[in-house]
Design an enzyme around this catalytic site. Sequence first.
Site, PDB file in Angstrom:
ATOM      1  N   TYR A  19       0.866  -1.178   0.000  1.00  0.00           N
ATOM      2  CA  TYR A  19       0.000   0.000   0.000  1.00  0.00           C
ATOM      3  C   TYR A  19       0.902   1.227   0.000  1.00  0.00           C
ATOM      4  O   TYR A  19       1.658   1.442   0.947  1.00  0.00           O
ATOM      5  CB  TYR A  19      -0.885  -0.044   1.246  1.00  0.00           C
ATOM      6  CG  TYR A  19      -1.846   1.098   1.424  1.00  0.00           C
ATOM      7  CD1 TYR A  19      -2.792   1.402   0.451  1.00  0.00           C
ATOM      8  CD2 TYR A  19      -1.852   1.835   2.602  1.00  0.00           C
ATOM      9  CE1 TYR A  19      -3.697   2.433   0.636  1.00  0.00           C
ATOM     10  CE2 TYR A  19      -2.761   2.861   2.805  1.00  0.00           C
ATOM     11  CZ  TYR A  19      -3.675   3.153   1.815  1.00  0.00           C
ATOM     12  OH  TYR A  19      -4.573   4.172   2.017  1.00  0.00           O
ATOM     13  N   TYR A 173     -11.700  -4.132   7.117  1.00  0.00           N
ATOM     14  CA  TYR A 173     -10.383  -3.845   7.700  1.00  0.00           C
ATOM     15  C   TYR A 173     -10.495  -2.776   8.790  1.00  0.00           C
ATOM     16  O   TYR A 173     -10.040  -2.966   9.919  1.00  0.00           O
ATOM     17  CB  TYR A 173      -9.408  -3.381   6.608  1.00  0.00           C
ATOM     18  CG  TYR A 173      -8.081  -2.934   7.171  1.00  0.00           C
ATOM     19  CD1 TYR A 173      -7.083  -3.856   7.453  1.00  0.00           C
ATOM     20  CD2 TYR A 173      -7.839  -1.589   7.460  1.00  0.00           C
ATOM     21  CE1 TYR A 173      -5.877  -3.450   8.007  1.00  0.00           C
ATOM     22  CE2 TYR A 173      -6.633  -1.180   8.011  1.00  0.00           C
ATOM     23  CZ  TYR A 173      -5.657  -2.118   8.282  1.00  0.00           C
ATOM     24  OH  TYR A 173      -4.476  -1.708   8.847  1.00  0.00           O
ATOM     25  N   HIS A 174     -11.097  -1.645   8.454  1.00  0.00           N
ATOM     26  CA  HIS A 174     -11.149  -0.542   9.409  1.00  0.00           C
ATOM     27  C   HIS A 174     -12.128  -0.807  10.547  1.00  0.00           C
ATOM     28  O   HIS A 174     -12.054  -0.153  11.584  1.00  0.00           O
ATOM     29  CB  HIS A 174     -11.504   0.764   8.690  1.00  0.00           C
ATOM     30  CG  HIS A 174     -10.379   1.300   7.864  1.00  0.00           C
ATOM     31  ND1 HIS A 174     -10.337   1.165   6.499  1.00  0.00           N
ATOM     32  CD2 HIS A 174      -9.230   1.936   8.209  1.00  0.00           C
ATOM     33  CE1 HIS A 174      -9.221   1.705   6.042  1.00  0.00           C
ATOM     34  NE2 HIS A 174      -8.541   2.176   7.041  1.00  0.00           N
ATOM     35  N   ASP A 536      -7.905  14.287   9.051  1.00  0.00           N
ATOM     36  CA  ASP A 536      -7.685  12.949   9.601  1.00  0.00           C
ATOM     37  C   ASP A 536      -8.991  12.382  10.147  1.00  0.00           C
ATOM     38  O   ASP A 536      -9.597  12.948  11.055  1.00  0.00           O
ATOM     39  CB  ASP A 536      -6.632  13.023  10.709  1.00  0.00           C
ATOM     40  CG  ASP A 536      -6.488  11.714  11.465  1.00  0.00           C
ATOM     41  OD1 ASP A 536      -6.680  10.647  10.847  1.00  0.00           O
ATOM     42  OD2 ASP A 536      -6.189  11.770  12.667  1.00  0.00           O
ATOM     43  N   HIS A 538      -9.203   9.167  11.353  1.00  0.00           N
ATOM     44  CA  HIS A 538      -8.951   8.102  12.329  1.00  0.00           C
ATOM     45  C   HIS A 538      -9.325   8.629  13.714  1.00  0.00           C
ATOM     46  O   HIS A 538      -8.527   9.280  14.378  1.00  0.00           O
ATOM     47  CB  HIS A 538      -7.485   7.679  12.300  1.00  0.00           C
ATOM     48  CG  HIS A 538      -7.141   6.809  11.141  1.00  0.00           C
ATOM     49  ND1 HIS A 538      -6.347   7.231  10.105  1.00  0.00           N
ATOM     50  CD2 HIS A 538      -7.487   5.536  10.852  1.00  0.00           C
ATOM     51  CE1 HIS A 538      -6.207   6.248   9.227  1.00  0.00           C
ATOM     52  NE2 HIS A 538      -6.891   5.219   9.652  1.00  0.00           N
TER      53      HIS A 538
END
Length: 659
Positions: A19, A173-174, A536, A538
């Site tokens: 990635y 995944y997240h 961001d 996250h």
Amino acid sequence: MSQPQQDRPKDKPWLIRTYAGHSTAAKSNALYRANLAKGQTGLSVAFDLPTQTGYDSDHILSKGEVGKVGVPVCHLGDMRALFADIPLDQMNTSMTINATAPWLLALYIAVAEEQGADVTALQGTVQNDLIKEYLSRGTYICPPAPSLRMIGDVAEYCYTNVPKWNPMNVCSYHLQEAGATPEQELAFALATAIAVLDELRPRVPASDFPALASRISFFVNAGIRFVTEMCKMRAFVDLWDEILRDRYGVDDPKHRRFRYGVQVNSLGLTEQQPENNVYRILIEMLAVTLSKRARARAVQLPAWNEALGLPRPWDQQWSMRMQQILAYETDLLEFDDLFDGNPAVDAKVEALKDGARHELANLESMGGAVSAIEYMKSRLVESNADRLGRIERNETIVVGVNRWQAGEPSPLQTEDGGIMTVDPAVEAEQVARLNDWRAARDTAAVTSALAALRAAAAEGRNVMEPSIACARAGVTTGEWAAQMRAVFGEYRGPTGVSASPSNRTEGLDDIRAAVSAVSDRLGRRLKFLVGKPGLDGHSNGAEQIACRARDCGMDIGYEGIRLTPEQIVNAALEDRAHVVGLSILSGSHMPLVEDLMDRMRAADLGDVPVIVGGIIPEDDARRLREMGVARVYTPKDFELNNIMMDIVTLVDPQAVAAE
């Protein structure tokens, strides 16, 4: 026991990817070509946050974010540079892009056309999963319903025009990165897939639907509990087959095949003793390769140092070599499935399937994934809090973090800190190229293409053809996304953070007493404002800090992701915050914090302590403290109660007077 079958060739190895993407399209192109020369067999493109969220590099929210976590792609020229000298009709390209997926795919198709490629032969994937963006990653733009429609637009277009392309990659995944249990990861991902299939079914003739359904792929996570993770993958295979057969009447087993790619877990990578991450990555890779019946179609591995910052090319090469050794040196691919008939594996798979079916039924009763977004978000925040609590209580052992912390310094962390940094000049250079692009294009053609795009979106027509026309005309990413915002509106997802304390208050008595005592001295309840400046998305760390502060008795303010420093300072004024906490994981902490600190002083809030958390190298942490930041926290600071006591001390009038 299965034996090697010498009379047949080995199974083909999975696609080997890294990635990657950073700084500029030209530098990322050089990295891609170097990795392909080293034996990588597919590309996996990381885009920067402005590109992911539909902003050009010169937008106010793009400040400090350009080229940090991926490559900036503002227009056809950038996409052309990104794939220069890489024949797209011979490549399998995965693009991790969601809200702007129709646009980036349009640019990719336009570049393929320029190369003279047969567009119908293009192979690859756009992630194009907006539901998980609302739950865990935060790069959404529009509300769920129109976002689901655009997912359908991409799938419908690809089925007819780019038939070998995977138009949607259900991304669990997240979900695991946000704390999902295996059962939640299974259920939430499959519920997302069901929502997409329900959107697609009316768009094509019934006879075509099975083939269209077969193009839906998955992108999953594999954590450190690798036996459980391997069983999870076998459960995914069974449940997907069951859903396509029973819910959608797909008869052909080939159309019911569970096709997935994987990046193994980054959540468990540690800043402490980071060299240990090499072992974690290898063990996690085994979960998605050992079982032939549930083997990934493509694998990309993080680098050992991703908890520290951006990996260098050598670090990525090391992870790629790990895949190559397993695929080409071992005898793994000579055997049938090693786990068929294993009673322990069968029992675990059935238990996971039962748990996932129960959660799927719960989501179905709420009206499906789109209707249950707020519920799923809150469940992920709770599960992540439970996970962190187990680490803090030493119930879950993490080597080098809560056990065996003493160790030798890592010789891998050289004078560059063991990571690559992006030159701050990259942003100005990218903006200059963007301005040159705008000046050189045909303005009338751009205006006409954008009008056609907006009309298609407003009238409910497929946006792919007009998006490709926009790409050819020279439209920019921000201009494309502005039309989507104008037609469909913007959306702010749920934070998952309730204002009410949870029942996880055991062991917090001393901190709660300290908060109450300091609040009495302040004359009102200690107010802690948590902010996420920049792009961001996250938000896991910010959510857990806010939840723990709430459970410790503080009055918290947390409005979620994607705020400007100006908005955070205004909130600090309005809320009369006693302390401001910033969470930034994109590497943009220096310019964003500097801007916020200047605004705090201008607003006469210079005496309000500011704390910052993120993936922050020590040199940057020192510079932040020199700017006036009171505390800097990185992933090694996993004991949230220590952070809570720091906050209490920072705002205690007695402690301040003593200083």
